[in-house]
Design an enzyme around this catalytic site. Structure first.
Site, PDB file in Angstrom:
ATOM      1  N   SER A  53      17.836  92.034  37.851  1.00 34.81           N
ATOM      2  CA  SER A  53      17.785  91.144  36.702  1.00 34.81           C
ATOM      3  C   SER A  53      18.526  89.849  37.015  1.00 34.81           C
ATOM      4  CB  SER A  53      18.354  91.859  35.472  1.00 34.81           C
ATOM      5  OG  SER A  53      18.046  91.151  34.285  1.00 34.81           O
ATOM      6  N   ASP A 223      11.829  93.716  34.371  1.00 31.99           N
ATOM      7  CA  ASP A 223      13.254  93.678  34.660  1.00 31.99           C
ATOM      8  C   ASP A 223      13.719  94.839  35.535  1.00 31.99           C
ATOM      9  OD1 ASP A 223      16.263  94.024  34.053  1.00 31.99           O
ATOM     10  OD2 ASP A 223      15.779  92.097  33.152  1.00 31.99           O
TER      11      ASP A 223
END
Length: 398
Positions: A53, A223
């Site tokens: 991320s 993500d």
């Protein structure tokens, strides 16, 4: 204290959207502890660098300039300290209104006119500006030379595959490392680039998924913290025996008593913030606890038994915020562009302090310099307050 490159020492940077600014402060603090005089020829101490991320952006930015670690940390800090919302996603009233209208039209009339479904936005926000930012500030052409010259051993970026349900670790390394595969986890060697960071930082529902070519198949990825059951695992597979983890979650162990009156129904912002906190934070703490438990068990095994089973103890050290980033974020909400602020207010975000005001959600999406600079300073302070522990960890023999 020049620790020098430790090929078995890994730096793991977890996710957290705008909370990634905290990691910039920690990196700066770490290098100041290891090399306070900024000596010429100081080497990057981390042989393995892993990110997911927002942590993937910091990891890649550091790896691309690992031959000059202080300079790398300075550039990362400067990037976070001068951010504004428009650098990450479009926040002008027209685009946000159009997105809202398309969503509402599809939800209300999609069953009558299926053609409307084609106009549903892929996400709540359009993060095209982030791609431009990454292309401008990250120098991926320096990564392979840094690997070949020994400035680091490997860089790994993680992403979640919507298409296959797997958790993917994309890695680029100095030496050939055989890809590993576990249940719902797979490693993919190759050259790291902007697409990997866009995939790894695609917060579900908030930012659009990124397509990645894996083998001969196109896989849509989101993500990297989603389904990341073992955040430390990629570093271990790449050869780590010591792992320093920089998280972005505040662990508040204080007991919270029930309020005297019935609390209101949770807002979308409160629910969204809680969901993101679980995605970004919980697996890291669990993985560290699991690693420590395994180390305890391995301590009872004879050395020849460890060797025969290709097992080894892994030392871990974690740095995370000493204060709630939710509360810090609520102080800076007014810095957001008016249109974005209105959108989040509709979801239930307010500038008030407390667990029901949506601070959890906005702490991941508040890409404004007032907030990010406070997180950078917090990261530095938290790191310097643990300088003796950090020195001991770096001097520890694996």
């Amino acid at each position: 204290m020049d620790a020098g490159l430790q090929t078995s020492l890994a730096l793991v940077l977890t996710g957290g959207g705008a909370r990634g600014a905290y990691q910039a402060g920690v990196l700066s603090g770490l290098l100041d502890i290891l090399d306070p005089d900024r000596q010429e020829g100081f080497q990057n101490p981390f042989g393995i660098i892993c990110g997911s991320s927002a942590g993937s952006i910091n990891a890649a930015a550091y790896a691309c300039r690992a031959d000059h670690p202080h300079e790398a940390a300075d550039r990362i800090q400067h990037l976070w300290a001068n951010l504004c919302t428009q650098d990450i996603f479009y926040a002008d009233p027209i685009l946000l209104s159009r997105t809202g209208i398309n969503w509402m039209g599809a939800l209300l009339l999609g069953w009558v006119a299926p053609a409307l479904r084609r106009h549903i936005p892929h996400s709540m926000l359009d993060n095209t500006p982030l791609r431009t930012l990454l292309r401008t500030h990250l120098e991926f052409d320096r990564l392979q030379p840094n690997l070949e010259q020994g400035a680091l051993s490997a860089l790994a970026i993680t992403a979640a595959a919507y298409t296959s349900g797997e958790h993917l670790t994309f890695y680029q390394s100095k030496n050939t490392i055989k890809p590993w595969r576990r249940s719902l986890r797979r490693a993919v060697p190759g050259r790291i680039g902007v697409d990997h960071l866009m995939a790894s930082s695609a917060i579900p529902f908030v930012f659009p998924a990124q397509s990645m070519l894996v083998g001969n198949n196109t896989i849509w990825c989101g993500d990297g913290t989603m389904r990341q059951l073992a955040p430390i695992s990629p570093a271990i597979h790449l050869g780590a025996e010591k792992v320093l983890v920089v998280g972005t979650g505040y662990n508040d162990n204080t007991y919270h008593s029930e309020p005297d009156t019935d609390p209101p129904y949770p807002s979308l912002a409160q629910i969204g913030g809680y969901a993101l906190s679980n995605i970004f934070l919980d697996s890291v703490a669990m993985d560290i606890e699991r690693t420590e438990s395994i180390n305890t068990l391995l301590a009872y095994m004879p050395a020849n038994g460890l060797k025969s089973q290709s097992l080894r103890p892994v030392s871990t050290f974690a740095i995370s915020p000493s204060r709630s980033l939710d509360e810090i974020a609520t102080k800076h909400i007014k810095q957001m562009p008016a249109a974005a602020r209105t959108l989040f207010r509709v979801l239930g975000v307010s500038a008030k302090s407390g667990p029901t005001t949506g601070g959890g959600l906005i702490s991941y999406l508040l890409f404004e310099s007032g907030y990010t600079r406070e997180l950078i300073e917090l990261g530095k302070t938290d790191t310097m307050n643990r300088r003796e522990e950090i020195r001991a960890f770096f001097m520890e023999t694996p």
